[in-house]
Design a protein around this motif. Structure first.
Motif, PDB file in Angstrom:
ATOM      1  N   ASP A 233      70.300  29.696  74.675  1.00 57.18           N
ATOM      2  CA  ASP A 233      68.921  29.651  75.148  1.00 57.18           C
ATOM      3  C   ASP A 233      68.881  30.329  76.511  1.00 57.18           C
ATOM      4  O   ASP A 233      69.587  29.915  77.439  1.00 57.18           O
ATOM      5  CB  ASP A 233      68.465  28.189  75.251  1.00 57.18           C
TER       6      ASP A 233
ATOM      7  N   TRP B 246      65.830  40.516  60.314  1.00 57.32           N
ATOM      8  CA  TRP B 246      65.105  40.832  61.544  1.00 57.32           C
ATOM      9  C   TRP B 246      64.819  42.329  61.673  1.00 57.32           C
ATOM     10  O   TRP B 246      63.817  42.724  62.279  1.00 57.32           O
ATOM     11  CB  TRP B 246      65.909  40.378  62.756  1.00 57.32           C
TER      12      TRP B 246
ATOM     13  N   GLU C 243      70.758  33.921  64.467  1.00 52.95           N
ATOM     14  CA  GLU C 243      69.304  33.777  64.557  1.00 52.95           C
ATOM     15  C   GLU C 243      68.857  33.693  66.020  1.00 52.95           C
ATOM     16  O   GLU C 243      67.867  34.323  66.406  1.00 52.95           O
ATOM     17  CB  GLU C 243      68.837  32.548  63.779  1.00 52.95           C
ATOM     18  N   LYS C 244      69.573  32.927  66.832  1.00 54.01           N
ATOM     19  CA  LYS C 244      69.200  32.797  68.245  1.00 54.01           C
ATOM     20  C   LYS C 244      69.405  34.121  68.973  1.00 54.01           C
ATOM     21  O   LYS C 244      68.572  34.521  69.790  1.00 54.01           O
ATOM     22  CB  LYS C 244      70.006  31.671  68.913  1.00 54.01           C
TER      23      LYS C 244
ATOM     24  N   ALA D 207      64.495  39.970  70.302  1.00 60.94           N
ATOM     25  CA  ALA D 207      63.059  40.188  70.097  1.00 60.94           C
ATOM     26  C   ALA D 207      62.269  39.817  71.347  1.00 60.94           C
ATOM     27  O   ALA D 207      61.365  40.557  71.770  1.00 60.94           O
ATOM     28  CB  ALA D 207      62.568  39.387  68.897  1.00 60.94           C
ATOM     29  N   MET D 208      62.598  38.690  71.962  1.00 64.94           N
ATOM     30  CA  MET D 208      61.890  38.231  73.157  1.00 64.94           C
ATOM     31  C   MET D 208      62.104  39.189  74.330  1.00 64.94           C
ATOM     32  O   MET D 208      61.151  39.563  75.021  1.00 64.94           O
ATOM     33  CB  MET D 208      62.371  36.829  73.535  1.00 64.94           C
TER      34      MET D 208
ATOM     35  N   ALA E 168      66.550  36.323  67.989  1.00 69.69           N
ATOM     36  CA  ALA E 168      65.312  35.854  68.633  1.00 69.69           C
ATOM     37  C   ALA E 168      65.308  36.251  70.111  1.00 69.69           C
ATOM     38  O   ALA E 168      64.273  36.662  70.646  1.00 69.69           O
ATOM     39  CB  ALA E 168      65.173  34.345  68.477  1.00 69.69           C
ATOM     40  N   ASN E 169      66.457  36.145  70.769  1.00 68.17           N
ATOM     41  CA  ASN E 169      66.573  36.576  72.167  1.00 68.17           C
ATOM     42  C   ASN E 169      66.287  38.069  72.293  1.00 68.17           C
ATOM     43  O   ASN E 169      65.581  38.508  73.205  1.00 68.17           O
ATOM     44  CB  ASN E 169      67.965  36.278  72.725  1.00 68.17           C
TER      45      ASN E 169
END
Length: 142
Positions: free
Chosen positions: A44, A104, A61-62, A68-69, A65-66
């Protein structure tokens, strides 16, 4: 003189308190219309807590997601990725990681390099994904 935008700067002494490090880094740098991302793992970015311990799918996945963010914060997107490098600590993770990453990046078609390494910066990290993207005209028009 070129201006670089540095996104989410941090110091390694805060991120890796168990290690004797003191380096000023950041999660992304935008330079000349290119977004260079730091390798992303199952962590995170706000709390620096590792997620998905022992679960390479959750870590992937994390990491994605990181990515993408961070691309969004840089004014880019997953669709603008041109290169990914994947680091695995075990070749048996390849199928799981690439399936997740593929969801993704469906339709993006970046170039990709995959490596199996002995270890990552922390022993609980099983996968790290490094990405480079451009800032497209469509992203810039947001």
């Amino acid at each position: 003189m070129a201006t670089h935008t540095r996104i989410r700067p941090f110091n390694t002494k805060d991120t890796y308190p168990e290690q004797n490090l003191d380096n000023d880094l950041c999660q992304a740098v935008v330079a000349g219309g290119v977004v260079y991302l730091r390798g992303q793992i199952g962590q995170d970015l706000d709390t620096r807590e590792s997620v998905g311990l022992g679960d390479v799918a959750a870590q992937t996945e994390k990491a994605m997601a990181n990515i993408a963010m961070l691309l969004d914060e840089a004014g880019s997107s997953l669709a603008d990725i041109v290169k990914v490098t994947v680091y695995l600590t075990d070749i048996r993770y390849r199928e799981t990681v690439y399936r997740s990453m593929g969801r993704w990046l469906k339709g993006v078609f970046p170039v990709s390099t995959g490596l199996v390494v002995e270890a990552l910066a922390r022993p609980e990290w099983l996968v790290e994904i490094d990405a480079t993207a451009v800032i497209s005209e469509a992203a810039g028009a947001r």
